[in-house]
Write a protein that holds these residues in place. Structure first.
Motif, PDB file in Angstrom:
ATOM      1  N   GLU A  78      66.723  69.341 -58.107  1.00  0.00           N
ATOM      2  CA  GLU A  78      68.264  69.666 -58.209  1.00  0.00           C
ATOM      3  C   GLU A  78      68.843  68.517 -58.491  1.00  0.00           C
ATOM      4  O   GLU A  78      68.596  67.409 -58.185  1.00  0.00           O
ATOM      5  N   PHE A  79      70.020  68.634 -59.590  1.00  0.00           N
ATOM      6  CA  PHE A  79      70.770  67.595 -60.186  1.00  0.00           C
ATOM      7  C   PHE A  79      72.007  67.787 -59.614  1.00  0.00           C
ATOM      8  O   PHE A  79      72.809  68.889 -59.823  1.00  0.00           O
ATOM      9  N   ILE A  80      72.702  66.750 -58.957  1.00  0.00           N
ATOM     10  CA  ILE A  80      74.071  67.185 -58.432  1.00  0.00           C
ATOM     11  C   ILE A  80      75.103  66.028 -58.795  1.00  0.00           C
ATOM     12  O   ILE A  80      74.534  64.955 -58.649  1.00  0.00           O
ATOM     13  N   ARG A  81      76.225  66.265 -59.171  1.00  0.00           N
ATOM     14  CA  ARG A  81      77.031  65.228 -59.865  1.00  0.00           C
ATOM     15  C   ARG A  81      77.862  65.206 -58.452  1.00  0.00           C
ATOM     16  O   ARG A  81      78.495  65.909 -58.055  1.00  0.00           O
ATOM     17  N   ILE A  82      78.067  63.764 -58.344  1.00  0.00           N
ATOM     18  CA  ILE A  82      79.107  63.248 -57.127  1.00  0.00           C
ATOM     19  C   ILE A  82      79.703  62.125 -57.475  1.00  0.00           C
ATOM     20  O   ILE A  82      79.434  61.267 -58.055  1.00  0.00           O
ATOM     21  N   TYR A  83      81.300  62.242 -57.279  1.00  0.00           N
ATOM     22  CA  TYR A  83      81.982  61.013 -57.707  1.00  0.00           C
ATOM     23  C   TYR A  83      82.313  60.017 -56.573  1.00  0.00           C
ATOM     24  O   TYR A  83      82.573  60.385 -55.486  1.00  0.00           O
ATOM     25  N   GLU A 110      84.499  57.697 -56.325  1.00  0.00           N
ATOM     26  CA  GLU A 110      85.784  57.478 -55.841  1.00  0.00           C
ATOM     27  C   GLU A 110      86.003  58.375 -54.518  1.00  0.00           C
ATOM     28  O   GLU A 110      86.868  57.964 -53.799  1.00  0.00           O
ATOM     29  N   ASN A 111      85.731  59.708 -54.796  1.00  0.00           N
ATOM     30  CA  ASN A 111      85.863  60.526 -53.753  1.00  0.00           C
ATOM     31  C   ASN A 111      84.739  61.555 -53.536  1.00  0.00           C
ATOM     32  O   ASN A 111      85.040  62.561 -54.043  1.00  0.00           O
ATOM     33  N   PRO A 112      83.918  61.269 -52.741  1.00  0.00           N
ATOM     34  CA  PRO A 112      82.792  62.352 -52.662  1.00  0.00           C
ATOM     35  C   PRO A 112      83.154  63.575 -52.107  1.00  0.00           C
ATOM     36  O   PRO A 112      83.727  63.590 -51.342  1.00  0.00           O
ATOM     37  N   ASN A 113      82.770  64.745 -53.052  1.00  0.00           N
ATOM     38  CA  ASN A 113      82.915  65.711 -52.491  1.00  0.00           C
ATOM     39  C   ASN A 113      82.095  66.146 -51.097  1.00  0.00           C
ATOM     40  O   ASN A 113      80.888  66.210 -51.270  1.00  0.00           O
ATOM     41  N   PRO A 114      82.921  66.749 -50.146  1.00  0.00           N
ATOM     42  CA  PRO A 114      82.270  66.811 -48.818  1.00  0.00           C
ATOM     43  C   PRO A 114      81.212  67.838 -48.860  1.00  0.00           C
ATOM     44  O   PRO A 114      80.047  67.842 -47.959  1.00  0.00           O
ATOM     45  N   LYS A 115      81.467  69.018 -49.789  1.00  0.00           N
ATOM     46  CA  LYS A 115      80.425  69.971 -49.817  1.00  0.00           C
ATOM     47  C   LYS A 115      79.024  69.619 -50.418  1.00  0.00           C
ATOM     48  O   LYS A 115      77.967  69.822 -49.905  1.00  0.00           O
ATOM     49  N   ALA A 116      79.244  68.883 -51.614  1.00  0.00           N
ATOM     50  CA  ALA A 116      78.162  68.111 -52.334  1.00  0.00           C
ATOM     51  C   ALA A 116      77.412  67.222 -51.089  1.00  0.00           C
ATOM     52  O   ALA A 116      75.977  67.204 -51.292  1.00  0.00           O
ATOM     53  N   ILE A 117      77.894  66.386 -50.578  1.00  0.00           N
ATOM     54  CA  ILE A 117      77.478  65.276 -49.486  1.00  0.00           C
ATOM     55  C   ILE A 117      76.577  66.387 -48.530  1.00  0.00           C
ATOM     56  O   ILE A 117      75.338  66.221 -48.208  1.00  0.00           O
ATOM     57  N   GLU A 118      77.076  67.559 -48.004  1.00  0.00           N
ATOM     58  CA  GLU A 118      76.314  68.425 -47.070  1.00  0.00           C
ATOM     59  C   GLU A 118      75.062  68.914 -47.581  1.00  0.00           C
ATOM     60  O   GLU A 118      74.160  68.902 -46.974  1.00  0.00           O
ATOM     61  N   LEU A 173      66.339  61.842 -63.701  1.00  0.00           N
ATOM     62  CA  LEU A 173      66.029  63.026 -63.345  1.00  0.00           C
ATOM     63  C   LEU A 173      64.866  63.601 -64.193  1.00  0.00           C
ATOM     64  O   LEU A 173      63.882  64.092 -63.686  1.00  0.00           O
ATOM     65  N   GLU A 174      64.744  63.223 -65.655  1.00  0.00           N
ATOM     66  CA  GLU A 174      63.762  63.436 -66.547  1.00  0.00           C
ATOM     67  C   GLU A 174      62.281  63.005 -65.814  1.00  0.00           C
ATOM     68  O   GLU A 174      61.372  63.557 -65.873  1.00  0.00           O
ATOM     69  N   VAL A 179      68.335  64.915 -57.128  1.00  0.00           N
ATOM     70  CA  VAL A 179      68.619  63.640 -57.971  1.00  0.00           C
ATOM     71  C   VAL A 179      70.397  63.527 -57.802  1.00  0.00           C
ATOM     72  O   VAL A 179      70.705  64.710 -58.507  1.00  0.00           O
ATOM     73  N   ILE A 180      70.923  62.651 -57.579  1.00  0.00           N
ATOM     74  CA  ILE A 180      72.496  62.570 -57.496  1.00  0.00           C
ATOM     75  C   ILE A 180      72.894  61.687 -58.734  1.00  0.00           C
ATOM     76  O   ILE A 180      72.157  60.656 -58.863  1.00  0.00           O
ATOM     77  N   ASP A 181      73.711  62.371 -59.479  1.00  0.00           N
ATOM     78  CA  ASP A 181      74.417  61.792 -60.552  1.00  0.00           C
ATOM     79  C   ASP A 181      75.566  61.175 -60.120  1.00  0.00           C
ATOM     80  O   ASP A 181      76.673  61.623 -60.020  1.00  0.00           O
ATOM     81  N   GLY A 182      75.587  59.821 -59.820  1.00  0.00           N
ATOM     82  CA  GLY A 182      76.965  59.282 -59.316  1.00  0.00           C
ATOM     83  C   GLY A 182      77.181  58.255 -60.334  1.00  0.00           C
ATOM     84  O   GLY A 182      77.976  57.104 -60.140  1.00  0.00           O
ATOM     85  N   GLY A 183      76.978  58.470 -61.816  1.00  0.00           N
ATOM     86  CA  GLY A 183      77.544  57.653 -62.778  1.00  0.00           C
ATOM     87  C   GLY A 183      76.283  56.840 -62.921  1.00  0.00           C
ATOM     88  O   GLY A 183      75.182  56.452 -62.487  1.00  0.00           O
ATOM     89  N   TYR A 184      76.468  55.731 -64.180  1.00  0.00           N
ATOM     90  CA  TYR A 184      75.602  54.716 -64.538  1.00  0.00           C
ATOM     91  C   TYR A 184      75.414  53.939 -63.355  1.00  0.00           C
ATOM     92  O   TYR A 184      76.206  53.318 -62.713  1.00  0.00           O
TER      93      TYR A 184
END
Length: 206
Positions: free
Chosen positions: A3-8, A10-18, A162-163, A172-177
């Motif tokens: 699964e590929f999930i984008r999390i920022y 500066e302000n990680p989304n609690p649902k994404a963290i869950e 991810l590839e 895989v978390i996409d937290g930016g470069y």
């Protein structure tokens, strides 16, 4: 396929963290951002997951040099022996930050690491990593993801990660470069600090 999930950061989304924590709790492997390079991690209490990481890294679990990623210094007492004031002051100055500290192993280490005299501890200065560990309630095991290409010693682009890792991990978390410089590793298990690897963390903490 991971699964590929984008999390920022500066302000990680609690649902994404869950979502990430749920994957860890069921024994999944994740690739996640830190304040240095992207790491491969799993729940420290899940032996099967630990064995999977060891297989990927082609090492025996008992001998693997994995770091424990903790949320803050209060986690430490569970995994390291009593540390003196000088050591504690160094940790307090440096963490959270791009360091791995090698400390004397404590009694309540997970089974595969029971015989370890020392453990590597990380408290990365990255909100995504810290939120995951805090929500999980215990540390995650962590190891850097190296690239075979020496020029690209660490892969920094989450989509390329991810590839390459899609069939080996669950998420895989996409937290930016990511960064391409690893943490500074300092051994504090003896009387004098020993620099084992100079990386991103400055040595001006002493």
């Amino acid at each position: 396929m991971a699964e590929f999930i984008r999390i920022y950061e500066e302000n990680p989304n609690p649902k994404a963290i869950e979502k990430v924590v749920a994957v860890l709790k069921r024994g999944g492997l994740i690739i996640y951002p830190t304040d240095t390079v992207y790491g491969l991690g799993c729940d420290i209490t899940n032996i099967k997951a630990l064995e999977r990481v060891a297989r990927i890294k082609q090492v025996k679990l008992e001998k693997a040099n994995f770091s424990f990623v903790c949320h803050d210094l209060s986690n430490l007492s569970d995994y390291v022996k009593q540390i003196d004031t000088t050591t504690f002051k160094i940790l307090k100055r440096a963490l959270p930050g791009p360091y791995t500290f090698v400390l004397p192993g404590g009694k309540s280490l997970p089974n595969p690491f029971k015989k370890r005299k020392t453990v590597g501890i990380r408290v990365p200065n990255n909100n995504i990593a810290l939120d995951i560990v805090k929500r999980l309630g215990n540390p995650i095991i962590s190891t850097s993801i190296h690239d075979e290409d020496e020029v690209l010693e660490y892969t920094t682009d989450p989509e390329l990660i991810l590839e390459k890792w899609s069939n080996l991990v669950d998420l895989v978390i996409d937290g930016g470069y990511g960064d391409n410089e690893a943490s500074t590793v300092i051994d504090l298990s003896e009387d004098e600090p020993i620099i084992l690897r100079e990386g991103k963390g400055s040595l001006e903490i002493f």
